[in-house]
Design a protein around this motif. Sequence first.
Motif, short mmCIF file in Angstrom:
data_model
loop_
_atom_site.label_atom_id
_atom_site.label_comp_id
_atom_site.label_asym_id
_atom_site.label_seq_id
_atom_site.Cartn_x
_atom_site.Cartn_y
_atom_site.Cartn_z
N ASP A 242 4.44 35.08 27.68
CA ASP A 242 3.42 34.20 28.23
C ASP A 242 2.57 33.51 27.18
OD1 ASP A 242 2.05 36.42 27.41
OD2 ASP A 242 1.18 36.91 29.35
N HIS A 276 8.44 33.57 31.08
CA HIS A 276 7.43 34.27 31.87
C HIS A 276 6.91 33.35 32.97
CE1 HIS A 276 3.78 36.45 32.94
NE2 HIS A 276 4.31 37.51 32.35
N GLU A 277 6.70 33.94 34.13
CA GLU A 277 6.33 33.14 35.30
C GLU A 277 5.04 32.34 35.10
OE1 GLU A 277 5.90 35.76 38.60
OE2 GLU A 277 4.13 36.78 37.81
N ARG A 278 4.13 32.81 34.24
CA ARG A 278 2.86 32.10 34.05
C ARG A 278 3.05 30.73 33.40
NH1 ARG A 278 -0.59 37.08 31.39
NH2 ARG A 278 -0.62 38.44 33.24
N HIS A 280 6.22 29.14 33.37
CA HIS A 280 7.53 28.65 33.79
C HIS A 280 7.51 27.15 34.07
CE1 HIS A 280 10.55 27.60 36.88
NE2 HIS A 280 11.34 28.42 36.21
N ASP A 281 6.63 26.71 34.93
CA ASP A 281 6.66 25.31 35.34
C ASP A 281 6.38 24.37 34.17
OD1 ASP A 281 7.16 26.28 37.83
OD2 ASP A 281 5.18 25.85 38.67
N THR A 354 17.82 25.02 37.03
CA THR A 354 16.73 25.93 37.41
C THR A 354 17.08 26.61 38.74
OG1 THR A 354 15.56 24.13 38.54
CG2 THR A 354 15.01 24.52 36.22
N ASP A 355 16.16 27.47 39.20
CA ASP A 355 16.35 28.21 40.46
C ASP A 355 17.67 29.00 40.43
OD1 ASP A 355 14.01 27.02 41.54
OD2 ASP A 355 15.17 25.23 42.04
N GLN A 375 15.53 30.98 34.04
CA GLN A 375 15.14 32.01 34.99
C GLN A 375 13.75 32.51 34.63
OE1 GLN A 375 19.02 34.15 34.08
NE2 GLN A 375 18.79 34.73 36.24
N ARG A 376 13.01 32.96 35.62
CA ARG A 376 11.66 33.46 35.36
C ARG A 376 11.64 34.98 35.44
NH1 ARG A 376 7.87 30.55 39.07
NH2 ARG A 376 9.51 29.01 39.39
N PHE A 377 10.65 35.57 34.75
CA PHE A 377 10.47 37.02 34.81
C PHE A 377 8.97 37.33 34.80
CE2 PHE A 377 10.62 36.08 30.26
CZ PHE A 377 9.54 36.79 29.76
N ARG A 378 8.65 38.58 35.18
CA ARG A 378 7.25 39.01 35.20
C ARG A 378 6.93 40.02 34.09
NH1 ARG A 378 5.96 40.16 41.64
NH2 ARG A 378 6.29 37.99 42.38
#
Length: 465
Positions: A242, A276-278, A280-281, A354-355, A375-378
């Motif tokens: 992140d 990281h999802e924070r 990602h975009d 993506t997705d 891909q996203r992760f937490r």
Amino acid sequence: MTLTNPADGSVLGVVEETSPAEVFEHTTAARDTYRSGVWSGLPPRERAAALLRLATLMERDAQLLATLDSEDAGKPITECITGDVPSAIESIRWFAEALDKRYGRTSTTGRDVLAFTEREPYGVTAAILPWNYPLAMAAWKIGPALAVGNALILKPADASPRSAQHVSALATEAGIPDGILRVLPGTGPVTGAALAADLHVGALSFTGSTATGRNILTAAAQSNLKRVSLELGGKSPQILLDDALDFGDTLLDGMIEAAFLTAGQNCTAGSRILVHERIHDQVVASFTAAAEALQVGHPADPKTKIGPVINDIAADRILATITQATADGATIAAGGREIPVVAGGRYIAPTVLTDVRAGAAITRTEVFGPVVTVQRFRTHEEAITLANDVDYGLAASVWTRRLDDALVLARGIEAGLVSVGSYSEGDLTVPFGGWKQSGYGGAEKSLRAFDQWSREKTIWIQQHP
């Protein structure tokens, strides 16, 4: 064999394929040349001096070597001039200069015994090369194999033999005895298979696909149990924690290079972006914009960043993989199509998917083209699980400035090389080799590379009253 320029389908020339009978003739002659001692019997510094002369001649002909690789493999000429050729020259020089830095070992034993080890060349050795880095991979083999005293037979890829052939001529000009470095053009199923099964070849290094690596191992086992070193496929992750955006432009430049160098036709290509999802975009937006800005064009154009893929078979396979990925639920954020750049060439736009769900075929299949998934992760654990969910283990990149987190990721990833804060294979001082189905059998580069091309002998001397 007809050599075709991937850029436009034009014919570059015709090269005769080396038959199995001719391979045997060459390995027999190489054995005799090796045993004569004209090369192996030289003091190490004399072999090193000859290799240094070879490097100087390669530097003199750098433009020609770059042009040959660009035309044969469809690589952007700028990539060849600034990357491949200088790195090949550096490899020859590094191994030449490192040759006299090796030592044997003595053993602690009784006072009436002297026991020590030394490393000796195998004699006749061989290397089967890939098409994507023809000169650079040749140099990784030539440097250590010749330095320790072997005779070396190179089997370049059938699509890209000309730079290796030119280096062979330069070796003669540098004073390396005739027959010590031989280049045998041909296809893998014919010439390569003959080398893998040849009884004279004591050690063989292969860089290429995992499937071919298995065939080589089988041939080695069924012939003389020659030493085999394998550097095979990859499906390398780029992991962004992140805080990765703190790297600024360095991050984006590194990600683009990892994903699209040599149009993604690279074993260590960072073809899986795990973010990281924070962030990602934000990452997807900036990365897709950078991918779409890359100039796709003729390799001879100095401004070209993405050239053609190697041939029709590769292009059709890459496009089919993209189609299957979208059918499995992925979204095309950039590219995903063929671009009509030059008639006769196959050019595919840098593609970002993506997705992409965990376990989808696209995340486990080596595309070997300009295609990346996001891909996203937490959590760290989730990132490591995603990174390791492949059969390959060649390389990975981790982007974070936090040392503790970098170590957790680097130690958790199943790969032979993990770079932190960069996309890098390291310089010549560090080993390079894969885990899992990305290969084994020793290390390219570093002083350890000498061990691929030499064998250890123990000498036990008994004192008598």
